[in-house]
Design a protein around this motif. Structure first.
Motif, PDB file in Angstrom:
ATOM      1  N   TRP B  60       0.588  -1.103   0.433  1.00 42.05           N
ATOM      2  CA  TRP B  60      -0.109   0.035  -0.124  1.00 42.05           C
ATOM      3  C   TRP B  60       0.440   1.227   0.306  1.00 42.05           C
ATOM      4  O   TRP B  60       0.600   1.625  -0.846  1.00 42.05           O
ATOM      5  N   LYS B  61       1.917   0.770   0.518  1.00 40.91           N
ATOM      6  CA  LYS B  61       2.620   2.296   0.489  1.00 40.91           C
ATOM      7  C   LYS B  61       3.333   3.212  -0.517  1.00 40.91           C
ATOM      8  O   LYS B  61       3.016   4.114  -0.950  1.00 40.91           O
ATOM      9  N   HIS B  62       3.304   1.744  -1.085  1.00 42.41           N
ATOM     10  CA  HIS B  62       4.562   1.748  -2.285  1.00 42.41           C
ATOM     11  C   HIS B  62       3.504   2.564  -3.955  1.00 42.41           C
ATOM     12  O   HIS B  62       3.517   3.744  -4.697  1.00 42.41           O
ATOM     13  N   LEU B  63       2.406   1.418  -3.366  1.00 46.15           N
ATOM     14  CA  LEU B  63       1.128   2.538  -4.079  1.00 46.15           C
ATOM     15  C   LEU B  63       0.916   3.418  -4.549  1.00 46.15           C
ATOM     16  O   LEU B  63       0.532   4.218  -5.454  1.00 46.15           O
ATOM     17  N   ALA B  64       0.738   4.251  -2.754  1.00 44.61           N
ATOM     18  CA  ALA B  64       0.197   5.018  -2.624  1.00 44.61           C
ATOM     19  C   ALA B  64       1.684   6.387  -2.707  1.00 44.61           C
ATOM     20  O   ALA B  64       0.896   7.802  -3.459  1.00 44.61           O
ATOM     21  N   ILE B  65       2.879   6.035  -2.839  1.00 42.69           N
ATOM     22  CA  ILE B  65       3.830   7.067  -3.545  1.00 42.69           C
ATOM     23  C   ILE B  65       3.417   6.915  -5.246  1.00 42.69           C
ATOM     24  O   ILE B  65       3.548   8.045  -5.261  1.00 42.69           O
ATOM     25  N   THR B  66       3.361   5.996  -5.985  1.00 46.06           N
ATOM     26  CA  THR B  66       3.616   5.727  -6.905  1.00 46.06           C
ATOM     27  C   THR B  66       2.259   7.174  -7.128  1.00 46.06           C
ATOM     28  O   THR B  66       2.552   8.087  -8.120  1.00 46.06           O
ATOM     29  N   LEU B  67       0.920   6.505  -7.259  1.00 47.47           N
ATOM     30  CA  LEU B  67      -0.411   6.894  -7.054  1.00 47.47           C
ATOM     31  C   LEU B  67       0.064   9.260  -7.090  1.00 47.47           C
ATOM     32  O   LEU B  67      -0.260   9.766  -7.884  1.00 47.47           O
ATOM     33  N   TRP B  68       0.349   8.989  -5.459  1.00 49.71           N
ATOM     34  CA  TRP B  68       0.601  10.713  -5.570  1.00 49.71           C
ATOM     35  C   TRP B  68       1.743  11.158  -6.561  1.00 49.71           C
ATOM     36  O   TRP B  68       1.427  12.217  -6.813  1.00 49.71           O
ATOM     37  N   GLU B  69       2.832  10.392  -6.505  1.00 50.65           N
ATOM     38  CA  GLU B  69       4.008  10.894  -7.732  1.00 50.65           C
ATOM     39  C   GLU B  69       2.772  11.665  -8.997  1.00 50.65           C
ATOM     40  O   GLU B  69       3.641  11.892  -9.424  1.00 50.65           O
ATOM     41  N   SER B  70       2.185  10.322  -9.380  1.00 48.89           N
ATOM     42  CA  SER B  70       1.484  10.533 -10.642  1.00 48.89           C
ATOM     43  C   SER B  70       0.568  11.539 -11.071  1.00 48.89           C
ATOM     44  O   SER B  70       0.325  12.563 -11.751  1.00 48.89           O
ATOM     45  N   ILE B  71      -0.197  11.726  -9.165  1.00 49.53           N
ATOM     46  CA  ILE B  71      -1.414  12.475  -9.889  1.00 49.53           C
ATOM     47  C   ILE B  71      -1.013  14.647  -9.787  1.00 49.53           C
ATOM     48  O   ILE B  71      -0.986  15.098 -10.539  1.00 49.53           O
ATOM     49  N   LEU B  72      -0.306  14.161  -9.214  1.00 54.51           N
ATOM     50  CA  LEU B  72       1.281  15.752  -8.530  1.00 54.51           C
ATOM     51  C   LEU B  72       2.068  16.013 -10.369  1.00 54.51           C
ATOM     52  O   LEU B  72       1.727  17.308 -10.886  1.00 54.51           O
ATOM     53  N   ALA B  73       2.284  14.829 -10.952  1.00 53.02           N
ATOM     54  CA  ALA B  73       3.092  15.087 -12.055  1.00 53.02           C
ATOM     55  C   ALA B  73       1.996  16.014 -13.036  1.00 53.02           C
ATOM     56  O   ALA B  73       2.030  16.394 -14.018  1.00 53.02           O
ATOM     57  N   PHE B  74       0.918  15.025 -12.836  1.00 57.26           N
ATOM     58  CA  PHE B  74      -0.610  15.514 -14.182  1.00 57.26           C
ATOM     59  C   PHE B  74      -0.671  16.422 -14.196  1.00 57.26           C
ATOM     60  O   PHE B  74      -1.208  17.372 -14.674  1.00 57.26           O
ATOM     61  N   VAL B  75      -1.057  17.154 -12.360  1.00 53.62           N
ATOM     62  CA  VAL B  75      -1.975  17.891 -12.343  1.00 53.62           C
ATOM     63  C   VAL B  75      -0.989  18.872 -12.955  1.00 53.62           C
ATOM     64  O   VAL B  75      -0.989  20.292 -13.022  1.00 53.62           O
ATOM     65  N   ILE B  76       0.742  18.980 -12.463  1.00 47.60           N
ATOM     66  CA  ILE B  76       1.737  20.211 -12.101  1.00 47.60           C
ATOM     67  C   ILE B  76       1.968  19.717 -14.728  1.00 47.60           C
ATOM     68  O   ILE B  76       1.530  21.569 -14.763  1.00 47.60           O
ATOM     69  N   GLY B  77       2.001  19.244 -14.825  1.00 47.11           N
ATOM     70  CA  GLY B  77       2.216  19.739 -16.274  1.00 47.11           C
ATOM     71  C   GLY B  77       1.116  19.606 -17.495  1.00 47.11           C
ATOM     72  O   GLY B  77       1.604  20.497 -17.689  1.00 47.11           O
ATOM     73  N   SER B  78      -0.258  19.596 -16.232  1.00 48.69           N
ATOM     74  CA  SER B  78      -1.180  19.718 -16.650  1.00 48.69           C
ATOM     75  C   SER B  78      -1.777  21.725 -17.030  1.00 48.69           C
ATOM     76  O   SER B  78      -1.280  22.087 -18.300  1.00 48.69           O
ATOM     77  N   ALA B  79      -1.215  21.995 -16.246  1.00 46.96           N
ATOM     78  CA  ALA B  79      -1.057  23.234 -15.486  1.00 46.96           C
ATOM     79  C   ALA B  79      -0.167  23.944 -16.056  1.00 46.96           C
ATOM     80  O   ALA B  79      -0.574  24.822 -17.077  1.00 46.96           O
ATOM     81  N   GLY B  80       1.273  23.196 -15.894  1.00 42.98           N
ATOM     82  CA  GLY B  80       1.915  23.846 -17.076  1.00 42.98           C
ATOM     83  C   GLY B  80       1.476  23.672 -18.622  1.00 42.98           C
ATOM     84  O   GLY B  80       0.890  25.177 -19.700  1.00 42.98           O
ATOM     85  N   GLY B  81       0.816  23.229 -18.766  1.00 48.55           N
ATOM     86  CA  GLY B  81       0.997  22.784 -20.269  1.00 48.55           C
ATOM     87  C   GLY B  81      -0.360  23.223 -20.828  1.00 48.55           C
ATOM     88  O   GLY B  81      -0.382  24.366 -22.097  1.00 48.55           O
ATOM     89  N   ILE B  82      -1.115  23.760 -20.268  1.00 40.98           N
ATOM     90  CA  ILE B  82      -2.690  25.187 -19.648  1.00 40.98           C
ATOM     91  C   ILE B  82      -2.092  25.950 -20.701  1.00 40.98           C
ATOM     92  O   ILE B  82      -2.767  26.996 -21.215  1.00 40.98           O
ATOM     93  N   LEU B  83      -1.721  26.793 -19.418  1.00 41.30           N
ATOM     94  CA  LEU B  83      -0.692  27.844 -19.106  1.00 41.30           C
ATOM     95  C   LEU B  83      -0.172  28.742 -20.883  1.00 41.30           C
ATOM     96  O   LEU B  83       0.004  28.951 -21.307  1.00 41.30           O
TER      97      LEU B  83
END
Lengths: 273, 261
Positions: B60-83
């Protein structure tokens, strides 16, 4: 057509030219003079590619004439024509908005309260016969239904001038007649000045108070202006059976025919060059 | 083909593949095991490894970490891409100046950036996020750029004639058009966010699915490597299902909400 009313749309020696890709100047329309009185329905007919739509875009303020000017209610037009509603030939609805939101948008951006805008949009949808389609997105509507929504979208803003660019062009013959009658019905309710572009002479005579004929391009000119005295209210499909209609049609067509042929020859030559 | 038949056939493929795997790794043919267990492990071991991870709760710990990293990457990357997508699309001159550099950076295989990011951001979450961002950003950027550029002139003119000012055009015309393009590439961009996270973890981390696989590989624990791969696949499929749901919800106005990437 009271004399005291200012002219709704006037074009004074309007010339429209485009810079072609190879740098040459192409004159689409030359010295067009046109006046649409308040409450008058004027149709512009001309061969394909004669610059009918160009003229309409000048009246809308989407295009600046190279020479001459456009006047709207006797004031020179600078920028977009804020008194006009424009019905486009192509689909111009916002595909990401439902029918009702498409109609309400004109009020939304004016700051009309949302509830009121929706109520009025619903009323307009009903009057164009789409009361039950408010929640549909444009892709779920037929071509004729989309035109109805577009008509409601334009009319809800209550523009003083209606500019229409072959609005029923893409529709089939039956739907065109139905839409024509709908347009006449709505127009009779509060006579706006209408400038209606079409390549269909029959449609023009059936709808309009005046039919203006343009010559073939380039450097198209206005070469004829007929007053259509057929009595109103008219029914598009019935008015075509009348004797006066045929007489007018024959008379105007005799002028238009030559231009259509010229336009055809030019377009085939342009294709060969 | 009915849904039931389809499902049966799909399950059959898995059963056959797993059976063959189990057979060749455990049953000797002509006195020889064709797939040596040391290199290929076997489905039973892999399965018990997965069960162990879940029963002890290590995973669970590993899944949570990977999920968290993916979410952050998606949100930040998308925000930058949109701007940046909006900015470039509305300012053709800026776009022209930066064009070769955008192409250059996009042409770079992102994996080579991982060591740099590890140096800059350490071995924690942020170096993985940075890697994911470089992947997500370009997908979103190109789609938003295209979305703003591809607004039909008629729709734009209609907006103007209906009385929209620049701000309202942005909100009612450019923005929905750009978003629809972005959403149509949602599967790709979300997928890349996960790729960024996992590859980053694999190249150097203290937690996450990529780290788990890399650790197992380091001690020649092939069952662990396969187990990590299966968990990762299931993880990606789950995320993809969520994306499909979101997409269906957001693109109702589209004739067919299919991904275009």
């Amino acid at each position: 057509m009271e004399k005291t009313e200012p002219t709704a749309v006037a074009l004074d020696d309007a010339t429209v030219a485009f810079r072609l890709a190879d740098g040459r100047l192409y004159t689409a329309v030359e010295k067009a003079n046109l006046a649409v009185a308040h409450g008058e329905f004027v149709a512009i007919v001309g061969p394909t590619g004669c610059g009918k739509s160009t003229l309409l875009n000048v009246a809308a303020g989407l295009l600046k004439p190279a020479a001459g000017a456009a006047r709207i209610f006797d004031k020179p037009l600078a920028g977009l024509n804020r008194d006009a509603g424009y019905l486009f030939q192509a689909d111009a609805l916002f595909p990401w908005k439902t029918a009702i939101d498409n109609v309400a948008i004109g009020l939304d951006i004016r700051g009309t309260p949302r509830a009121e805008a929706l109520a009025r949009a619903q009323k307009w949808l009903t009057s164009v016969g789409l009361g039950a389609f408010a929640g549909r997105y444009p892709h779920m509507l037929s071509g004729g239904q989309r035109k109805r929504v577009a008509l409601a979208q334009v009319l809800i803003r209550d523009p003083k001038i209606l500019l229409m660019d072959e609005p029923f062009g893409p529709l089939d013959a039956q739907t065109r007649q139905i839409m024509g009658n709908l347009l006449l019905e709505l127009w009779t309710a509060d006579r706006k000045a209408v400038l209606f572009v079409t390549h269909d002479l029959e449609e023009a005579i059936a709808l309009a108070d005046r039919v203006v004929i343009m010559s073939a391009g380039p450097s198209a000119r206005i070469i004829g202006d007929w007053r259509i005295t057929l009595p109103r209210p008219r029914d598009i499909s019935e008015v075509r059976m009348e004797k006066d209609f045929h007489a007018l049609h024959r008379e105007i067509w005799s002028v238009l025919k030559d231009e259509v042929m010229k336009g055809y020859v030019q377009s085939t030559q342009a294709g060969a060059a | 083909m009915s849904r039931v038949t389809l499902l049966c056939l799909q399950v059959l493929v898995a059963v056959v593949a797993l059976s063959l795997w189990q057979f060749f790794t455990t049953v000797p043919l002509f006195g020889k095991i064709l797939l040596p267990p040391f290199f290929f492990s076997n489905p039973v071991d892999v399965f018990s490894q997965i069960v162990k991870w879940f029963s002890t709760g290590v995973i669970w710990k590993h899944l949570a970490i990977t999920l968290w990293e993916s979410i952050l990457a998606f949100v930040i990357g998308s925000a930058g891409g949109i701007l940046v997508g909006f900015w470039f699309a509305r300012q053709p001159r800026v776009a022209a100046v930066f064009d070769p550099y955008v192409k250059m950076v996009n042409a770079l295989p992102r994996v080579v950036l991982a060591p740099i990011f590890a140096l800059w951001f350490g071995l924690g979450v942020w170096s993985k996020v940075a890697l994911g961002v470089t992947l997500v950003f370009f997908i979103v950027f190109f789609n938003v750029y295209q979305g703003v550029k591809e607004v039909p002139t008629t729709v734009l003119d209609n907006g103007r004639m209906l009385g929209m000012n620049e701000r309202q055009l942005m909100r009612h015309v450019y923005w929905p058009s750009a978003l629809s393009w972005m959403f149509s590439s949602l599967h790709t961009s979300v997928g890349f966010a996960v790729v960024g996270a996992v590859v980053g973890e694999y190249l150097g981390a203290a937690a996450g699915l990529g780290y788990l696989i890399q650790q197992a590989e380091g001690v020649f624990d092939v069952a662990g490597v396969f187990a990590g791969m299966f968990v990762l696949s299931a993880f990606v499929i789950l995320i993809d299902m969520v994306v499909t749901l979101v997409e269906k919800r957001l693109l109702v106005w589209r004739p067919t909400a299919v991904a275009r990437d």
